[in-house]
Motif scaffolding. Structure first.
Motif, mmCIF file in Angstrom:
data_model
loop_
_atom_site.group_PDB
_atom_site.id
_atom_site.type_symbol
_atom_site.label_atom_id
_atom_site.label_comp_id
_atom_site.label_asym_id
_atom_site.label_seq_id
_atom_site.Cartn_x
_atom_site.Cartn_y
_atom_site.Cartn_z
ATOM 1 N N ILE A 6 -6.622 16.221 13.367
ATOM 2 C CA ILE A 6 -7.053 14.855 13.680
ATOM 3 C C ILE A 6 -5.931 13.869 13.398
ATOM 4 N N ARG A 7 -5.238 14.056 12.295
ATOM 5 C CA ARG A 7 -4.136 13.149 11.940
ATOM 6 C C ARG A 7 -3.058 13.144 13.013
ATOM 7 N N HIS A 8 -2.640 14.314 13.470
ATOM 8 C CA HIS A 8 -1.580 14.378 14.477
ATOM 9 C C HIS A 8 -2.063 13.850 15.836
ATOM 10 N N ALA A 9 -3.317 14.080 16.159
ATOM 11 C CA ALA A 9 -3.857 13.533 17.405
ATOM 12 C C ALA A 9 -3.893 12.011 17.349
ATOM 13 N N LEU A 13 -1.773 9.388 19.758
ATOM 14 C CA LEU A 13 -2.390 8.288 20.497
ATOM 15 C C LEU A 13 -1.779 6.956 20.092
ATOM 16 N N GLY A 14 -1.531 6.768 18.806
ATOM 17 C CA GLY A 14 -0.913 5.527 18.337
ATOM 18 C C GLY A 14 0.496 5.341 18.865
ATOM 19 N N ALA A 15 1.266 6.429 18.902
ATOM 20 C CA ALA A 15 2.630 6.347 19.428
ATOM 21 C C ALA A 15 2.623 6.005 20.910
ATOM 22 N N LEU A 16 1.690 6.579 21.628
ATOM 23 C CA LEU A 16 1.585 6.280 23.059
ATOM 24 C C LEU A 16 1.167 4.826 23.269
ATOM 25 N N HIS A 17 0.241 4.357 22.473
ATOM 26 C CA HIS A 17 -0.213 2.973 22.590
ATOM 27 C C HIS A 17 0.898 1.994 22.222
ATOM 28 N N GLU A 18 1.714 2.363 21.269
ATOM 29 C CA GLU A 18 2.843 1.507 20.884
ATOM 30 C C GLU A 18 3.795 1.307 22.061
ATOM 31 N N ARG A 19 4.007 2.342 22.844
ATOM 32 C CA ARG A 19 4.858 2.211 24.034
ATOM 33 C C ARG A 19 4.263 1.184 24.989
ATOM 34 N N ASN A 36 8.077 9.048 25.857
ATOM 35 C CA ASN A 36 6.863 9.511 25.187
ATOM 36 C C ASN A 36 7.047 10.847 24.487
ATOM 37 N N VAL A 37 8.277 11.225 24.196
ATOM 38 C CA VAL A 37 8.556 12.524 23.587
ATOM 39 C C VAL A 37 7.848 12.663 22.236
ATOM 40 N N PHE A 38 7.968 11.671 21.359
ATOM 41 C CA PHE A 38 7.340 11.769 20.045
ATOM 42 C C PHE A 38 5.826 11.900 20.171
ATOM 43 N N ALA A 39 5.234 11.094 21.033
ATOM 44 C CA ALA A 39 3.784 11.161 21.223
ATOM 45 C C ALA A 39 3.375 12.551 21.711
#
Length: 82
Positions: A6-9, A13-19, A36-39
């Motif tokens: 859950i944490r990694h998911a 999602l947060g990394a994608l939203h930050e973009r 989006n590599v990190f996400a």
């Protein structure tokens, strides 16, 4: 925060939203994927952590699997929108 899948998911999602919040328009599809590599790495790690107990024939809590799947759906929808 105590369930790694859950944490990694959520991080994915947060990394994608930050973009999205940055507001940069990708020049090409490759450019979008590169940004989006990190996400995507976090998303893949979450999938692995969710599937690992199943492969080892261990019990996976239903609420963990369901919550992770909800985050996966949100990630996939946002990935194709952003």
């Amino acid at each position: 925060h105590h369930e790694p899948a859950i944490r990694h998911a959520a991080v994915a999602l947060g990394a994608l939203h930050e973009r999205f919040n940055i507001g940069e328009e990708p020049v090409s599809n490759f450019d979008r994927q590169e940004r989006n590599v990190f996400a995507m790495q976090q998303y893949i790690k979450a999938i692995g952590l969710l599937v690992d107990p199943i492969q080892k024939r261990q019990q996976q809590a239903a609420d963990v699997a369901l919550m992770t799947c909800v985050l996966f759906i949100c990630f996939e929808v946002c990935y194709f929108i952003y």
